[in-house]
Enzyme design. Structure first.
Site, PDB file in Angstrom:
ATOM      1  N   GLY A  12      51.878  19.010  25.193  1.00 19.27           N
ATOM      2  CA  GLY A  12      50.451  18.757  24.088  1.00 19.27           C
ATOM      3  C   GLY A  12      50.582  17.541  22.786  1.00 19.27           C
ATOM      4  O   GLY A  12      51.158  17.179  22.680  1.00 19.27           O
ATOM      5  N   THR A 123      56.789  17.883  19.765  1.00 16.05           N
ATOM      6  CA  THR A 123      55.961  19.396  19.952  1.00 16.05           C
ATOM      7  C   THR A 123      56.141  20.437  18.319  1.00 16.05           C
ATOM      8  O   THR A 123      57.190  20.320  17.613  1.00 16.05           O
ATOM      9  CB  THR A 123      56.851  20.809  21.002  1.00 16.05           C
ATOM     10  OG1 THR A 123      56.478  21.320  21.019  1.00 16.05           O
ATOM     11  CG2 THR A 123      57.926  20.804  21.011  1.00 16.05           C
ATOM     12  N   ASP A 125      55.865  23.429  18.865  1.00 13.19           N
ATOM     13  CA  ASP A 125      56.210  24.314  18.767  1.00 13.19           C
ATOM     14  C   ASP A 125      58.019  24.592  18.247  1.00 13.19           C
ATOM     15  O   ASP A 125      58.203  25.439  17.708  1.00 13.19           O
ATOM     16  CB  ASP A 125      56.368  24.824  20.028  1.00 13.19           C
ATOM     17  CG  ASP A 125      55.568  24.922  21.058  1.00 13.19           C
ATOM     18  OD1 ASP A 125      54.104  25.162  19.979  1.00 13.19           O
ATOM     19  OD2 ASP A 125      55.478  24.802  22.293  1.00 13.19           O
ATOM     20  N   GLU A 232      50.358  33.382  17.940  1.00 10.91           N
ATOM     21  CA  GLU A 232      49.951  33.606  19.626  1.00 10.91           C
ATOM     22  C   GLU A 232      50.037  34.516  20.455  1.00 10.91           C
ATOM     23  O   GLU A 232      49.393  34.617  21.413  1.00 10.91           O
ATOM     24  CB  GLU A 232      49.208  32.245  20.288  1.00 10.91           C
ATOM     25  CG  GLU A 232      50.749  30.815  21.112  1.00 10.91           C
ATOM     26  CD  GLU A 232      50.155  29.540  21.163  1.00 10.91           C
ATOM     27  OE1 GLU A 232      49.038  29.043  21.259  1.00 10.91           O
ATOM     28  OE2 GLU A 232      51.316  29.448  21.289  1.00 10.91           O
TER      29      GLU A 232
HETATM   30  O1  F6P Z   1      53.210  23.276  23.378  1.00  9.29           O
HETATM   31  C1  F6P Z   1      52.134  22.719  22.685  1.00  9.29           C
HETATM   32  C2  F6P Z   1      50.933  23.258  22.875  1.00  9.29           C
HETATM   33  O2  F6P Z   1      50.191  23.036  21.219  1.00  9.29           O
HETATM   34  C3  F6P Z   1      51.649  25.463  21.834  1.00  9.29           C
HETATM   35  O3  F6P Z   1      51.939  25.753  20.582  1.00  9.29           O
HETATM   36  C4  F6P Z   1      50.041  25.931  22.703  1.00  9.29           C
HETATM   37  O4  F6P Z   1      50.523  27.221  22.819  1.00  9.29           O
HETATM   38  C5  F6P Z   1      49.666  24.748  23.562  1.00  9.29           C
HETATM   39  O5  F6P Z   1      50.301  23.699  23.597  1.00  9.29           O
HETATM   40  C6  F6P Z   1      48.358  24.485  24.191  1.00  9.29           C
HETATM   41  O6  F6P Z   1      48.004  23.787  25.152  1.00  9.29           O
HETATM   42  P1  F6P Z   1      46.838  23.170  25.230  1.00  9.29           P
HETATM   43  O7  F6P Z   1      46.911  21.977  24.463  1.00  9.29           O
HETATM   44  O8  F6P Z   1      46.636  22.481  26.652  1.00  9.29           O
HETATM   45  O9  F6P Z   1      45.340  23.491  24.629  1.00  9.29           O
END
Ligand code: F6P
Length: 395
Positions: A12, A123, A125, A232
């Site tokens: 992401g 990240t 996260d 989430e």
């Molecule tokens: O891995 C980072 C993140 O932003 C997470 O926090 C989230 O669950 C996920 O990516 C969302 O993924 P996408 O970019 O596929 O919507």
């Protein structure tokens, strides 16, 4: 000796990816290295993938996202490691800098036998690294990778929106469940404490709807409005995730999300005495991952990017340019990959969950140790939001 370095961004996006790329490009230019940027993460190194020459002038470190774009392509599960190695050799790549989270790094380490590979984490996260050793005292200097570039900017936005939405919660006597990302780690959700969220629900802490309803009711009667930050991913007291999507990415991860709505509905059902219009939810989604990086994030990301290139200059393979807290402040530091990533018996990387000492489970809030963690990034916590004391009379 001149080198040809390949760089890519996987997973992401975050606000600080371009800053890391800027650091990589600046140091590469200084050393006279050629820099090749692969487009869309690991997809860029596969046949049919694309690449470009990268130089500092092409990268705006204050712009969020990644100029190289990103993807969640997994070379290992698609059995494409061999193809990637062949293509990288064909392009005469000497060294690689994958910038990403646990998935990107674990794939990159599989290429390190063939190329001088160093990593920079990213990240929102904040789950790449290791918590400081267990014990009653918290030694922040022992946290491996104090924060992942991208996390401070996203945490800043989660705090901002949690704070801002309080005016709407007050104006309409609402209970607003604000949903933050972070998959299975509560770091980002906890940052809502810097926006004075009234309650914070994290993935690491099982959620009991009956207990939560009691707490919410008491707080609502007392304050007349509430902001509840919700991750989430939340699990119930039996360990089941309360939302789970059938959609999997190529690393096999389910797409999380939707807890705020489920919890708002559960609370509405359990609290029929409160106005049903009081319950609202707000999913922050990409609003917390986008836009410009905050200064500490940008500066550290640039420094980490530079350090990764210096590691290549010194021939340090399988190292990570981490961010460490020291007595002198927060600085980037090069550490061996095995110190930063731990693998479980199933062969998957163990993610860093929120350090339990940073959470006040009794009050669904941040603990003093948690404030100590965020203080190094944001400074002192903001003063609690107070409603004006109007003298309200009845007609
Ligand atoms: O891995 C980072 C993140 O932003 C997470 O926090 C989230 O669950 C996920 O990516 C969302 O993924 P996408 O970019 O596929 O919507």
């Amino acid at each position: 000796m001149s080198k040809r370095i390949g760089v890519l961004t996987g997973g992401g996006d975050t606000s600080a990816l371009n800053a890391t790329l800027k650091g990589v490009a600046l140091r590469a230019e200084e050393l006279g290295y050629e820099l090749i940027g692969f487009m869309q993460g690991w997809a860029g190194v596969l046949t049919g993938g694309s690449y470009c020459r990268l130089s500092p002038d092409l990268i705006d470190s204050d712009r969020g996202g990644t100029v190289l774009q990103s993807s969640r392509t997994n070379l290992r599960s698609s059995n494409k490691l061999g193809e990637a190695i062949q293509n990288l050799k064909k392009l005469k790549i000497d060294a690689l800098i994958p910038i990403g989270g646990d998935d990107t790094l674990s794939v990159g380490s599989a290429l390190s036998e063939h190329f001088t590979t160093t990593f920079v984490t990213k990240t929102i996260d904040n789950d790449v690294g290791i918590n400081c050793p267990e014990g009653s005292t918290v030694d922040y200097t022992q946290i491996v990778n104090y924060f992942c570039p991208g996390f401070p900017s996203a945490a800043n936005l989660v705090a901002k929106y949690s704070r801002d939405v309080q005016t709407t919660a007050y104006s309409h006597n609402r209970i607003i469940f604000v949903e933050a990302m972070g998959r299975y780690a509560g770091w980002l959700t906890l940052s809502a404490a810097y926006g004075n969220a009234d309650l914070i629900l994290i993935p690491e802490m099982p959620y009991d709807p009956d207990k939560m309803a009691e707490i919410i009711e008491a707080k609502y009667i007392d304050q007349g409005h509430l902001v509840v930050a919700v991750s989430e991913v939340i699990s119930d007291t039996d360990g089941n995730l309360i939302t789970e999507s059938a959609e999997l990415d190529s690393f096999g991860h389910a797409r999380p999300g939707g807890c705020s709505e489920v919890i708002a509905e559960q609370m509405k059902t359990r609290l029929p005495n409160l106005p049903s219009t009081a319950f609202r939810h707000q999913i922050l989604a990409y609003m917390q991952r986008c836009g410009s990086p905050i200064q500490i994030d940008r500066d550290m990301a640039i420094k980490a990017g530079k350090l990764a290139v210096s590691a290549i200059q010194n021939g340090q393979v399988n190292h990570v340019a981490t961010i460490m807290r020291t007595d002198e402040g927060i600085i980037p530091k090069l550490l061996p990959l095995e110190v930063v990533l731990k693998w479980g018996e199933d062969g998957h990387v163990i993610r860093r969950s929120l350090d339990a000492r940073f959470y006040d489970a009794e009050n669904f809030s941040i603990s003093p140790a948690g404030v100590g963690y965020f203080r190094a990034i944001f400074g002192d916590p903001p003063k609690a939001y107070t409603s004006p004391s109007l003298k309200i009379l009845t007609i």
